[in-house]
Design a protein around this motif. Structure first.
Motif, short mmCIF file in Angstrom:
data_model
loop_
_atom_site.label_atom_id
_atom_site.label_comp_id
_atom_site.label_asym_id
_atom_site.label_seq_id
_atom_site.Cartn_x
_atom_site.Cartn_y
_atom_site.Cartn_z
N ASP A 101 2.67 -1.25 4.33
CA ASP A 101 2.27 0.13 4.09
C ASP A 101 3.50 1.02 4.28
N LYS A 103 -8.25 -6.61 4.42
CA LYS A 103 -7.50 -7.15 5.56
C LYS A 103 -7.70 -8.64 5.79
N ARG A 117 -5.78 4.70 2.83
CA ARG A 117 -5.26 3.50 3.48
C ARG A 117 -6.37 2.79 4.26
N SER A 118 -7.13 3.56 5.01
CA SER A 118 -8.19 3.00 5.84
C SER A 118 -9.21 2.26 4.99
N TRP A 125 -7.62 -0.95 3.56
CA TRP A 125 -7.41 -1.93 4.62
C TRP A 125 -8.71 -2.62 5.03
N TRP A 168 0.74 -7.71 3.98
CA TRP A 168 0.39 -6.31 3.75
C TRP A 168 1.53 -5.44 4.25
N CYS A 192 0.85 -1.19 0.00
CA CYS A 192 0.00 0.00 0.00
C CYS A 192 0.89 1.24 0.00
N GLN A 196 -2.03 -7.30 12.51
CA GLN A 196 -3.21 -6.65 11.94
C GLN A 196 -3.88 -5.73 12.96
N TYR A 221 -1.76 -2.64 13.25
CA TYR A 221 -1.90 -1.77 12.08
C TYR A 221 -3.18 -0.93 12.15
N THR A 222 -4.25 -1.54 12.59
CA THR A 222 -5.53 -0.83 12.67
C THR A 222 -5.42 0.39 13.57
#
Length: 225
Positions: A135, A127, A119-120, A123, A133, A111, A154, A157-158
Motif C-alpha cells: 500500500d 487479505k 483501502r479498508s 483489504w 500486498w 493498493c 497483516q 497493516y490492519t
C-alpha cells in the motif's frame, strides 16, 4: 535486440523466473499507481491487471505522468497502451471500474487508492487471498509504504486503517508531485523484489523528503510494533 537482452543489468536483483509466473494487480492508476504499473512493466512483469474508474484530467499530466494526448481517456487504457509500448509481449488486463469484491485479482496486489475507506474495504476483501500486498500513501512530500505478506505484517497493516475522518489532509496545491510519486513507486517495487528474493522487508516505512528523514517499523512475531 531480443527480449531477454533488456534484463541483463538487473538479472542479479530481480528473479525473472519467479516474476514471470505471477499475476500482478494494481488498484488505482493515479499518481503512485501509474508509476508502479510502468515500473512493473520495465522490470519484467508478464501479467498486469489495472483497475481504476477515472479518466485523465489536466492536473494528471503534472502529477501523474500522463500525456497531453491522454486527456479524456480512461487511466487504465492510457497506462495499458504505455505498457504495451515498453513491451508488447506483456499481457495487460484493464478494468474500467472501481474495485469490487467479485473481481478476480492477481497473486500480487499494489493498493494505490486515495482514501483510507477504500483501502479498508479492499483489504477486508482480499487479505486472505493475496500473497503480497503493498500500500502506497502520499501527502505532499511525505511517503508511507506498508507491506503485508504474513500474519505479523497483516496484523500490523490492519492497525493502520483508521477512520477516514482521522486522515490527514493537505491543501489542494500541496497534495502530490510526480517526483514524490516516482519515489513511492520505487520503494514499493523494491519491497516487491525483496519478497521475490526471499529477503526480509520493511513492513512500514515513512519517508519525509522535506526533512530528509526515513523511519521504519518492524512488527514482532506477535504482530506488535
Amino acid at each position: 535486440m531480443n527480449t531477454a537482452d533488456r534484463f541483463s543489468r538487473q538479472r542479479g536483483l530481480v528473479p525473472l523466473d519467479k516474476l514471470k509466473e505471477l499475476k500482478v494487480t494494481v488498484i488505482g492508476i493515479g499518481a503512485i499507481g501509474r508509476q508502479v504499473a510502468i515500473q512493473l512493466a520495465s522490470v519484467g512483469a508478464r501479467h498486469i491487471q489495472l483497475i481504476d474508474f477515472d479518466i485523465v484530467e489536466p492536473t494528471n499530466i503534472t502529477t501523474q505522468g500522463y500525456l497531453q494526448s491522454d486527456l479524456g481517456r480512461s487511466k487504465v487504457e492510457a497506462t495499458a497502451e504505455h505498457i504495451q509500448r515498453i513491451d508488447p509481449g506483456i499481457q495487460v488486463v484493464t478494468v474500467l471500474d472501481r474495485y469490487r469484491p467479485q473481481q478476480e485479482l492477481g497473486d500480487v496486489l499494489f493498493c494505490c487508492v486515495d482514501s483510507i475507506s477504500s483501502r479498508s474495504a479492499i483489504w477486508k476483501s482480499v487479505k486472505d487471498q493475496t500473497q503480497f500486498w503493498c500500500d502506497g500513501r502520499m501527502l505532499g512530500e511525505v511517503i508511507r509504504i506498508l507491506t503485508a505478506t504474513d500474519l505479523p505484517s497483516q496484523a500490523h497493516y490492519t492497525t493502520t486503517l483508521f477512520l477516514q475522518s482521522q486522515a490527514q489532509t493537505g491543501t489542494c496545491t500541496t497534495q502530490s508531485t510526480i517526483y514524490t510519486a516516482n519515489l513511492a513507486a520505487g520503494l514499493m517495487l523494491h519491497q516487491f523484489t525483496r519478497w521475490l528474493r526471499d529477503f526480509p522487508m520493511e513492513v512500514d516505512m515513512t519517508l519525509n523528503l522535506l526533512s530528509s528523514e526515513m523511519n521504519v517499523t518492524y512488527p514482532d512475531f506477535a504482530g506488535r510494533v
